[in-house]
Motif scaffolding. Structure first.
Motif, PDB file in Angstrom:
ATOM      1  N   ARG A  60       0.794  -1.028   0.051  1.00  0.00           N
ATOM      2  CA  ARG A  60      -0.111  -0.060  -0.003  1.00  0.00           C
ATOM      3  C   ARG A  60       0.982   1.450   0.082  1.00  0.00           C
ATOM      4  NH1 ARG A  60      -5.291  -0.064   0.780  1.00  0.00           N
ATOM      5  NH2 ARG A  60      -6.544  -1.833   1.555  1.00  0.00           N
ATOM      6  N   GLU A  61       1.980   1.163   0.656  1.00  0.00           N
ATOM      7  CA  GLU A  61       2.768   2.552   0.837  1.00  0.00           C
ATOM      8  C   GLU A  61       3.562   2.433  -0.429  1.00  0.00           C
ATOM      9  OE1 GLU A  61       5.383   1.510   4.060  1.00  0.00           O
ATOM     10  OE2 GLU A  61       3.921   1.932   5.462  1.00  0.00           O
ATOM     11  N   LEU A  63       2.523   1.668  -3.428  1.00  0.00           N
ATOM     12  CA  LEU A  63       1.526   2.070  -4.561  1.00  0.00           C
ATOM     13  C   LEU A  63       1.103   3.484  -4.227  1.00  0.00           C
ATOM     14  CD1 LEU A  63      -0.879  -0.861  -4.642  1.00  0.00           C
ATOM     15  CD2 LEU A  63       0.426  -0.085  -6.443  1.00  0.00           C
ATOM     16  N   ALA A  64       1.006   4.015  -2.858  1.00  0.00           N
ATOM     17  CA  ALA A  64       0.764   5.669  -2.496  1.00  0.00           C
ATOM     18  C   ALA A  64       1.880   6.461  -3.036  1.00  0.00           C
ATOM     19  CB  ALA A  64       0.568   5.738  -1.080  1.00  0.00           C
ATOM     20  N   ALA A  68      -0.612   6.025  -7.102  1.00  0.00           N
ATOM     21  CA  ALA A  68      -1.834   5.098  -7.316  1.00  0.00           C
ATOM     22  C   ALA A  68      -3.059   5.719  -6.552  1.00  0.00           C
ATOM     23  CB  ALA A  68      -1.507   3.714  -7.063  1.00  0.00           C
ATOM     24  N   LYS A  70      -6.619   5.294  -4.479  1.00  0.00           N
ATOM     25  CA  LYS A  70      -7.047   4.297  -3.318  1.00  0.00           C
ATOM     26  C   LYS A  70      -7.896   3.280  -3.803  1.00  0.00           C
ATOM     27  CE  LYS A  70      -8.996   4.679   1.161  1.00  0.00           C
ATOM     28  NZ  LYS A  70      -9.886   3.405   0.896  1.00  0.00           N
ATOM     29  N   SER A  73      -5.418   0.740  -5.235  1.00  0.00           N
ATOM     30  CA  SER A  73      -4.425   0.014  -3.881  1.00  0.00           C
ATOM     31  C   SER A  73      -5.497  -0.804  -3.262  1.00  0.00           C
ATOM     32  CB  SER A  73      -4.268   1.254  -3.128  1.00  0.00           C
ATOM     33  OG  SER A  73      -3.578   0.909  -2.042  1.00  0.00           O
ATOM     34  N   ASP A  74      -7.081  -0.313  -2.946  1.00  0.00           N
ATOM     35  CA  ASP A  74      -7.431  -1.366  -2.038  1.00  0.00           C
ATOM     36  C   ASP A  74      -7.705  -2.697  -2.940  1.00  0.00           C
ATOM     37  OD1 ASP A  74      -7.801   0.479  -0.138  1.00  0.00           O
ATOM     38  OD2 ASP A  74      -9.679   1.228  -0.896  1.00  0.00           O
ATOM     39  N   ALA A  77      -4.699  -4.653  -2.783  1.00  0.00           N
ATOM     40  CA  ALA A  77      -4.666  -5.203  -1.200  1.00  0.00           C
ATOM     41  C   ALA A  77      -5.474  -6.546  -0.914  1.00  0.00           C
ATOM     42  CB  ALA A  77      -4.898  -4.253  -0.383  1.00  0.00           C
ATOM     43  N   GLU A 274      -2.794   4.285 -14.940  1.00  0.00           N
ATOM     44  CA  GLU A 274      -4.207   3.980 -14.595  1.00  0.00           C
ATOM     45  C   GLU A 274      -5.104   4.661 -15.390  1.00  0.00           C
ATOM     46  OE1 GLU A 274      -6.009   3.870 -10.601  1.00  0.00           O
ATOM     47  OE2 GLU A 274      -3.885   4.600  -9.691  1.00  0.00           O
ATOM     48  N   LEU A 309       4.994  -0.223  -8.651  1.00  0.00           N
ATOM     49  CA  LEU A 309       5.406  -0.416  -7.066  1.00  0.00           C
ATOM     50  C   LEU A 309       6.854   0.161  -6.586  1.00  0.00           C
ATOM     51  CD1 LEU A 309       4.624  -4.340  -7.034  1.00  0.00           C
ATOM     52  CD2 LEU A 309       3.502  -2.384  -5.808  1.00  0.00           C
TER      53      LEU A 309
END
Length: 315
Positions: A60-61, A63-64, A68, A70, A73-74, A77, A274, A309
């Motif tokens: 998650r970190e 991707l942020a 990316a 949310k 990312s969700d 995950a 994206e 990533l």
């Protein structure tokens, strides 16, 4: 830390209440005896540390950091959790899933067919530089390629780039430039065994649309002997709003794929990837620098996962 005051008729009773209300992790910070014999204690409880797999938190970190959304990312995950991957393996699982999340245009290897590739996109996106890189790659691979331009100034810029590259590595390349699309005809291109015509455009959607449609209609007579494709060039440095506008503006040309440039100039390449994914645009090439040999990459699942990533294509 949250602090609570708890009363009891004795210290034992106050401690029992603290345990019952706040669990075994409660800490007694102070106590006060009252004249009546009762006892008041101040109990605190440390805030719970965030739970979850550290490997998933790293996914998650990362991707942020690359920009990316949310939502993506969700989704990644959830997929990693469902796969059962954890710890150091979570990152590998995320890379595999991200590699499958994007469309890739297959490499074209048809012999006996002239491929006419037009690059469109905003001014300054890197169309001309990308064409020079592609031409060099083709010629060094034993293919016959020519440049053409829908913009009168484009040919001169292409030739200048070709010469600059040749001077820098001392390897002269026999790149020919066509002054206009009038040179793209059956006799000079198709029958001569030309493998590719690389077509530069002006970067003005209405003008490019009119000329490309006319060219496509003219080349229709060549049938299976020629493949005509439009690829949309988008720089990774563009803002999200500008990317949306560019993709919408050039959608009228029905691009077959996207070329992403200037990946070396941004620490957050996820937004452009994206947005192409959202538009269901396959990727054909990725450019991450000015070098004609090392900075042009065929789009691959592992390269796209690297960008999401790591923020760069791994060497």
């Amino acid at each position: 830390m949250q602090i609570h005051r708890i009363h009891g008729q004795s210290l034992k009773e106050a401690l029992q209440r603290a345990h019952a209300e706040h669990g075994g992790g409660a800490l007694v910070l102070s106590q006060e005896s009252l004249p009546s014999g009762a006892v008041t204690i101040a109990a605190g409880r440390r805030r719970a540390e965030p739970r979850g797999d550290p490997g998933l938190r790293e996914v998650r970190e990362r991707l942020a950091r690359q920009g990316a959304s949310k939502a993506l990312s969700d989704a990644v995950a959830r997929a990693v959790e469902q796969s059962g991957a954890a710890g150091a393996y979570a990152l590998d699982a995320a890379a595999r899933m991200l590699g499958k999340a994007f469309l890739i245009q297959p490499a074209q290897k048809r012999r006996g067919v002239t491929r006419i590739l037009a690059l469109v996109g905003p001014t300054g996106a890197g169309k001309t530089t990308t064409l020079a890189k592609l031409g060099r790659r083709l010629i060094e691979g034993g293919r016959r390629a020519r440049f053409a331009s829908l913009d009168g100034l484009g040919v001169g810029e292409l030739e200048a780039l070709a010469r600059a590259d040749a001077d820098s590595d001392r390897h002269e390349l026999p790149i020919q430039a066509l002054a206009s699309t009038a040179g793209i005809d059956e006799e000079r291109a198709i029958k001569s065994g030309l493998d590719a015509i690389l077509l530069d455009t002006a970067g003005v959607p209405p003008r490019d649309r009119e000329r490309l449609r006319a060219l496509a209609a003219e080349l229709g007579r060549l049938g299976r002997r020629a493949d005509f494709e439009v690829h949309l060039v988008l720089p990774a440095t563009m803002s999200a709003a500008a990317l949306d506008l560019a993709i919408e503006a050039y959608s009228v040309l029905a691009p077959a794929a996207a070329v992403i440039t200037k990946l070396d100039e941004t620490p957050a390449p996820a937004p452009v990837l994206e947005r192409c994914r959202r538009a269901r645009l396959p990727f054909s090439f990725l450019c991450d620098g000015p070098d004609a040999r090392g900075d042009l990459h065929r789009a691959r699942p592992d390269a796209l996962a690297d960008l999401m990533l790591r923020g760069r294509i791994a060497g």
